[in-house]
Design a protein around this motif. Structure first.
Motif, PDB file in Angstrom:
ATOM      1  N   GLU A 246       0.819  -1.216   0.000  1.00  0.00           N
ATOM      2  CA  GLU A 246       0.000   0.000   0.000  1.00  0.00           C
ATOM      3  C   GLU A 246       0.854   1.268   0.000  1.00  0.00           C
ATOM      4  OE1 GLU A 246      -2.507  -0.372   3.390  1.00  0.00           O
ATOM      5  OE2 GLU A 246      -3.761  -1.944   2.497  1.00  0.00           O
ATOM      6  N   GLU A 247       2.066   1.171   0.530  1.00  0.00           N
ATOM      7  CA  GLU A 247       2.939   2.337   0.631  1.00  0.00           C
ATOM      8  C   GLU A 247       3.775   2.573  -0.633  1.00  0.00           C
ATOM      9  OE1 GLU A 247       5.172   1.605   4.159  1.00  0.00           O
ATOM     10  OE2 GLU A 247       3.483   1.996   5.513  1.00  0.00           O
ATOM     11  N   ILE A 248       3.662   1.656  -1.608  1.00  0.00           N
ATOM     12  CA  ILE A 248       4.385   1.865  -2.877  1.00  0.00           C
ATOM     13  C   ILE A 248       3.746   3.041  -3.614  1.00  0.00           C
ATOM     14  CG2 ILE A 248       5.009   0.857  -5.106  1.00  0.00           C
ATOM     15  CD1 ILE A 248       4.876  -1.898  -3.792  1.00  0.00           C
ATOM     16  N   GLU A 249       4.545   4.010  -3.988  1.00  0.00           N
ATOM     17  CA  GLU A 249       4.024   5.177  -4.704  1.00  0.00           C
ATOM     18  C   GLU A 249       3.693   4.817  -6.147  1.00  0.00           C
ATOM     19  OE1 GLU A 249       6.344   8.703  -4.315  1.00  0.00           O
ATOM     20  OE2 GLU A 249       6.846   8.302  -2.217  1.00  0.00           O
ATOM     21  N   GLU A 250       2.699   5.471  -6.674  1.00  0.00           N
ATOM     22  CA  GLU A 250       2.214   5.162  -8.022  1.00  0.00           C
ATOM     23  C   GLU A 250       3.321   5.293  -9.066  1.00  0.00           C
ATOM     24  OE1 GLU A 250      -0.304   3.627 -10.668  1.00  0.00           O
ATOM     25  OE2 GLU A 250      -0.730   3.863  -8.515  1.00  0.00           O
ATOM     26  N   LYS A 251       4.211   6.249  -8.881  1.00  0.00           N
ATOM     27  CA  LYS A 251       5.294   6.455  -9.854  1.00  0.00           C
ATOM     28  C   LYS A 251       6.290   5.298  -9.897  1.00  0.00           C
ATOM     29  CE  LYS A 251       8.235   9.093  -6.662  1.00  0.00           C
ATOM     30  NZ  LYS A 251       9.312   8.097  -6.583  1.00  0.00           N
ATOM     31  N   ASP A 252       6.277   4.464  -8.834  1.00  0.00           N
ATOM     32  CA  ASP A 252       7.217   3.340  -8.771  1.00  0.00           C
ATOM     33  C   ASP A 252       6.690   2.073  -9.459  1.00  0.00           C
ATOM     34  OD1 ASP A 252       9.148   4.772  -7.371  1.00  0.00           O
ATOM     35  OD2 ASP A 252       8.170   4.380  -5.446  1.00  0.00           O
ATOM     36  N   TRP A 253       5.427   2.086  -9.856  1.00  0.00           N
ATOM     37  CA  TRP A 253       4.871   0.939 -10.586  1.00  0.00           C
ATOM     38  C   TRP A 253       5.275   1.049 -12.057  1.00  0.00           C
ATOM     39  CZ3 TRP A 253       2.856  -3.164  -8.237  1.00  0.00           C
ATOM     40  CH2 TRP A 253       2.342  -3.014  -6.942  1.00  0.00           C
ATOM     41  N   GLN A 254       5.726  -0.067 -12.629  1.00  0.00           N
ATOM     42  CA  GLN A 254       6.140  -0.099 -14.031  1.00  0.00           C
ATOM     43  C   GLN A 254       5.325  -1.123 -14.803  1.00  0.00           C
ATOM     44  OE1 GLN A 254      10.502   0.060 -14.718  1.00  0.00           O
ATOM     45  NE2 GLN A 254      10.693  -0.076 -12.477  1.00  0.00           N
ATOM     46  N   THR A 255       5.098  -0.846 -16.063  1.00  0.00           N
ATOM     47  CA  THR A 255       4.335  -1.771 -16.903  1.00  0.00           C
ATOM     48  C   THR A 255       5.131  -3.052 -17.121  1.00  0.00           C
ATOM     49  OG1 THR A 255       3.278   0.073 -18.040  1.00  0.00           O
ATOM     50  CG2 THR A 255       3.190  -2.084 -19.132  1.00  0.00           C
ATOM     51  N   PHE A 256       4.446  -4.187 -16.994  1.00  0.00           N
ATOM     52  CA  PHE A 256       5.115  -5.475 -17.181  1.00  0.00           C
ATOM     53  C   PHE A 256       4.865  -5.990 -18.594  1.00  0.00           C
ATOM     54  CE2 PHE A 256       5.003 -10.213 -16.852  1.00  0.00           C
ATOM     55  CZ  PHE A 256       6.355 -10.397 -16.627  1.00  0.00           C
ATOM     56  N   ARG A 266      -0.544  -6.192 -16.276  1.00  0.00           N
ATOM     57  CA  ARG A 266       0.112  -6.143 -14.976  1.00  0.00           C
ATOM     58  C   ARG A 266       1.148  -5.019 -14.902  1.00  0.00           C
ATOM     59  NH1 ARG A 266       0.859 -12.123 -12.346  1.00  0.00           N
ATOM     60  NH2 ARG A 266      -1.190 -12.939 -12.887  1.00  0.00           N
ATOM     61  N   ASP A 267       1.308  -4.500 -13.689  1.00  0.00           N
ATOM     62  CA  ASP A 267       2.408  -3.603 -13.365  1.00  0.00           C
ATOM     63  C   ASP A 267       3.275  -4.320 -12.330  1.00  0.00           C
ATOM     64  OD1 ASP A 267       1.190  -1.607 -14.904  1.00  0.00           O
ATOM     65  OD2 ASP A 267      -0.017  -0.940 -13.198  1.00  0.00           O
ATOM     66  N   TYR A 268       4.493  -3.814 -12.117  1.00  0.00           N
ATOM     67  CA  TYR A 268       5.327  -4.419 -11.085  1.00  0.00           C
ATOM     68  C   TYR A 268       6.133  -3.348 -10.357  1.00  0.00           C
ATOM     69  CZ  TYR A 268       9.384  -3.863 -14.171  1.00  0.00           C
ATOM     70  OH  TYR A 268      10.376  -3.338 -14.961  1.00  0.00           O
ATOM     71  N   ALA A 269       6.489  -3.696  -9.138  1.00  0.00           N
ATOM     72  CA  ALA A 269       7.333  -2.842  -8.300  1.00  0.00           C
ATOM     73  C   ALA A 269       8.028  -3.777  -7.328  1.00  0.00           C
ATOM     74  CB  ALA A 269       6.496  -1.796  -7.573  1.00  0.00           C
TER      75      ALA A 269
END
Length: 375
Positions: A246-256, A266-269
């Motif tokens: 939940e604490e992962i910031e949206e900008k840290d998600w990357q397209t898989f 899917r996205d990943y972090a």
């Protein structure tokens, strides 16, 4: 119009013929890979000369599995084939004879000797491949059954719950433990890993370990770290991990993207995590999947349903996507399970006696490995 009738003279032949000539290849393989020799060396001989050798019973069952047979009665069909019996030097079998033998030998602990044969056979095959750094995939397999010794499984049906370990590079089973249906898939996994390591030939090692969330425990992770074994384990989404996600910031998600470069849903972090009793912190690769359609109703979600999947790993060199690709290949273990279950027909067990079924199961696994050796 004249018709010429061809006169054909037939004579009775004493030569034995068979429609199951493919079994001779399996019979030759038993000799080539010295399995019959191992049977004679390790298994106890009958008390009298008239008694059948254990090697004959085991050969009969291996041929049955190879022939697609399911039941003890299918073994008998093979051994009504006089040509096969003559060429492979086997005596006639009766249904009751095999069932009684399984029960009697189960009580005598024959399964331990079969494991010795499997270990010796596996080591020879592994050495022939020359691959010294291997991967271990461990997974439980459920077998549905209504036998009196069957217990209720976590899947809500009665049966058995064997634990299996495979070497995916060789598609070879290295570990097989026949267990009651009410045994948890998490039970004794560390012991299964340690036993699998001990079964390898000298100079060979497991460099990698993959498993589902049943292996997500501090004692297993600590053991793998201590023995410098790279692992990818499906991480259970406990409260602490959910909070970290939940604490992962949206900008840290990357397209898989998949291995072919295609975009996915899917996205990943990733996060760093440490269990209460784990000696080291480790990476957790998190995947976020947005489901827009309900699989059951086929209806569009008003708000997309978000699912999270997590992989724990001590691999600090590979990229997050490489780890996901690698871990997804643990589906090979499930394919091995399916091959054992439906290819060798171990989805059926013949006896109400637990130890008799254990022998039957182990011989099925030995047959599976013989197929791999032939390949």
């Amino acid at each position: 119009m004249n018709q010429n009738i061809i006169s054909i003279k037939t004579e009775k032949s004493n030569e034995k013929i068979t429609a199951q000539s493919g079994l001779l290849i399996i019979g030759e393989a038993l000799i080539k890979f010295k399995l019959k020799e191992m049977f004679e060396e390790i298994l106890q001989k009958p008390a009298s000369n008239r008694g059948k050798k254990a090697s004959e019973y085991l050969t009969a069952m291996i041929l049955n599995f190879a022939n697609g047979g399911i039941t003890i009665e299918d073994v008998i069909k093979i051994f009504n084939d006089k040509a096969i019996c003559k060429m492979l030097n086997l005596k006639e079998f009766k249904s009751g004879t095999i069932n009684d033998w399984l029960i009697r030998k189960g009580e005598e602990g024959l399964s331990k000797n079969i494991e010795k044969i499997m270990n010796k056979f596996n080591q020879e095959i592994i050495i022939k491949t020359g691959k010294k750094e291997l991967t271990l995939d461990i997974d439980a397999m459920s077998i549905e059954s209504n036998k009196s010794t069957a217990k209720m499984t976590y899947k809500n049906y009665k049966g058995y719950m064997p634990m299996l370990g495979f070497i995916p590079e060789l598609f070879l089973n290295i570990f097989a433990e026949f267990r009651t249906g009410n045994t948890s898939p998490r039970a004794n996994i560390l012991e299964a890993i340690q036993t699998s390591i001990a079964k390898l030939p000298d100079g060979y090692k497991f460099k990698n370990y993959r498993s589902d969330s049943a292996s997500f425990s501090a004692e297993i992770i600590n053991f793998l770290d201590e023995n410098q074994i790279r692992y990818t384990i499906t991480a259970g989404l406990n409260i602490a991990i959910k909070k970290a996600i939940e604490e992962i910031e949206e900008k840290d998600w990357q397209t898989f993207y998949d291995e072919k470069g295609n975009i996915t849903n899917r996205d990943y972090a990733e996060i760093i995590y440490a269990m209460k009793d784990s000696e080291n912190a480790f990476r957790i690769i998190v995947q976020r999947a947005k489901k827009t359609i309900d699989k059951k109703t086929k209806q569009q979600f008003l708000f997309p349903e978000v699912k999270y999947y997590a992989i724990a790993t001590n691999d600090n060199e590979s990229s997050a996507t490489e780890i996901i690709y690698w871990h997804n290949k643990r589906g090979n273990a499930e394919n091995c399970n399916k091959e054992v279950k439906y290819g060798v027909n171990l989805n059926y067990l013949p006896s109400s006696d637990f130890k008799a079924n254990e022998i039957w199961f182990l011989i099925g696994i030995l047959t599976f490995n013989l197929f791999q050796a032939l390949k």
